[in-house]
Scaffold this motif. Sequence first.
Motif, PDB file in Angstrom:
ATOM      1  N   GLY A   1      -9.482  -4.789 -14.137  1.00  0.00           N
ATOM      2  CA  GLY A   1      -9.021  -3.270 -14.101  1.00  0.00           C
ATOM      3  C   GLY A   1      -9.951  -2.381 -14.609  1.00  0.00           C
ATOM      4  O   GLY A   1     -10.649  -2.562 -15.736  1.00  0.00           O
TER       5      GLY A   1
ATOM      6  N   ILE B   1     -15.166  -0.265   0.936  1.00  0.00           N
ATOM      7  CA  ILE B   1     -14.867   0.432   1.928  1.00  0.00           C
ATOM      8  C   ILE B   1     -13.700   1.252   1.682  1.00  0.00           C
ATOM      9  O   ILE B   1     -12.601   0.892   1.164  1.00  0.00           O
ATOM     10  CB  ILE B   1     -14.897  -0.083   3.493  1.00  0.00           C
TER      11      ILE B   1
ATOM     12  N   THR C   1      -4.396   5.747  -7.044  1.00  0.00           N
ATOM     13  CA  THR C   1      -3.017   5.560  -7.258  1.00  0.00           C
ATOM     14  C   THR C   1      -2.703   4.029  -7.912  1.00  0.00           C
ATOM     15  O   THR C   1      -3.622   3.380  -7.541  1.00  0.00           O
ATOM     16  CB  THR C   1      -2.141   6.081  -6.324  1.00  0.00           C
TER      17      THR C   1
HETATM   18  P1  UTP Z   1      -9.267   0.561  -7.963  1.00  0.00           P
HETATM   19  O1  UTP Z   1      -9.098  -0.766  -7.303  1.00  0.00           O
HETATM   20  O2  UTP Z   1      -9.779   0.587  -9.240  1.00  0.00           O
HETATM   21  O3  UTP Z   1      -7.673   1.089  -8.123  1.00  0.00           O
HETATM   22  O4  UTP Z   1      -9.884   1.496  -7.125  1.00  0.00           O
HETATM   23  P2  UTP Z   1      -6.663   1.067  -9.065  1.00  0.00           P
HETATM   24  O5  UTP Z   1      -5.613   0.350  -8.449  1.00  0.00           O
HETATM   25  O6  UTP Z   1      -6.539   2.686  -9.435  1.00  0.00           O
HETATM   26  O7  UTP Z   1      -7.096   0.058 -10.402  1.00  0.00           O
HETATM   27  P3  UTP Z   1      -7.317   0.260 -11.704  1.00  0.00           P
HETATM   28  O8  UTP Z   1      -6.831   1.523 -12.478  1.00  0.00           O
HETATM   29  O9  UTP Z   1      -8.822   0.129 -12.226  1.00  0.00           O
HETATM   30  O10 UTP Z   1      -6.765  -1.005 -12.355  1.00  0.00           O
HETATM   31  C1  UTP Z   1      -9.904   2.698  -7.459  1.00  0.00           C
HETATM   32  C2  UTP Z   1      -9.820   3.635  -6.210  1.00  0.00           C
HETATM   33  O11 UTP Z   1     -11.236   3.470  -5.222  1.00  0.00           O
HETATM   34  C3  UTP Z   1     -10.802   3.511  -4.095  1.00  0.00           C
HETATM   35  C4  UTP Z   1      -9.192   3.873  -3.746  1.00  0.00           C
HETATM   36  O12 UTP Z   1      -9.043   5.097  -3.821  1.00  0.00           O
HETATM   37  C5  UTP Z   1      -8.700   3.076  -4.958  1.00  0.00           C
HETATM   38  O13 UTP Z   1      -7.362   3.712  -5.516  1.00  0.00           O
HETATM   39  N1  UTP Z   1     -11.244   1.991  -3.649  1.00  0.00           N
HETATM   40  C6  UTP Z   1     -11.730   1.175  -4.088  1.00  0.00           C
HETATM   41  C7  UTP Z   1     -11.610   2.049  -2.070  1.00  0.00           C
HETATM   42  O14 UTP Z   1     -11.545   2.991  -1.482  1.00  0.00           O
HETATM   43  N2  UTP Z   1     -12.102   1.155  -1.603  1.00  0.00           N
HETATM   44  C8  UTP Z   1     -12.430   0.048  -2.242  1.00  0.00           C
HETATM   45  O15 UTP Z   1     -13.005  -0.999  -1.713  1.00  0.00           O
HETATM   46  C9  UTP Z   1     -11.892   0.103  -3.815  1.00  0.00           C
END
Ligand code: UTP
Length: 225
Positions: free
Chosen positions: A9, A114, A180
């Motif tokens: 995270g 992506i 989110t």
């Molecule tokens: P995260 O995986 O960190 O989402 O990616 P999260 O659920 O907020 O996780 P925490 O808070 O770190 O635990 C953050 C954002 O990046 C984009 C998405 O918008 C995601 O919500 N993202 C991430 C992508 O579009 N593609 C990816 O491969 C990874």
Amino acid sequence: MQTIVLSLGGSLVNPGTPDLQYVSSLVRLLRSTKYRFGIVVGGGKLARIWADAMRKKGASEFEADEVAIKATKKNAQIVADIIKKDVNRKVCDSFDSAREQAKKHRFVVMGGTIPGITTDSDAVLLAECLGAKRVLNLSNIDGIYSDNPVRNHNAKKFRRMSYAQLIDLAGKNDMRKAGTHFVFDFLACKLVARSKIEAHFVHGKNLLDVRKAIEGRQHGGTVVK
Ligand code: UTP
């Protein structure tokens, strides 16, 4: 040496400013085990702030995701820099590159890939790509609950879940918006199910539970298999 994949995270790595002490102690723990690791780092607060700023400027969800991915990579680079030895120096941009780096190093670190998914899905895809049989989701929550445990004090923690139960719960919580929060990205749930990857959900700061999950032993979090 077996490979374990961590979905780490972003809020643990970078709650506002990088938590170097936490990342260092996690890395010490990983090194003390007998496994190889694929580590996918999330965007946390940084991703949410950047994505929201983009939306306020009228950007599309695609563009908000692109910016959020940059935040995940920034956090991932912090982790790679702390691991320092036996790791790819620059975070991987693709699964192809992660596969190549995994041949050379014990640790492979990447962020998002992506738009449209989250690093949970990237972590499961990396597990499939590297042939890992176990994925750990390390976050600020100590397992999967029947409801949001902050809002609902009667929410019950699952110790063990089937893939079908996980998919059902994630489906109810999936909003598909950059930055989110989901329990575990819906796609990630479908992917662990299709490849029968064991998924462990533990609080990332509970290093005893993290160790147990790495070793496939019983812990205080949730196991999906
Ligand atoms: P995260 O995986 O960190 O989402 O990616 P999260 O659920 O907020 O996780 P925490 O808070 O770190 O635990 C953050 C954002 O990046 C984009 C998405 O918008 C995601 O919500 N993202 C991430 C992508 O579009 N593609 C990816 O491969 C990874």
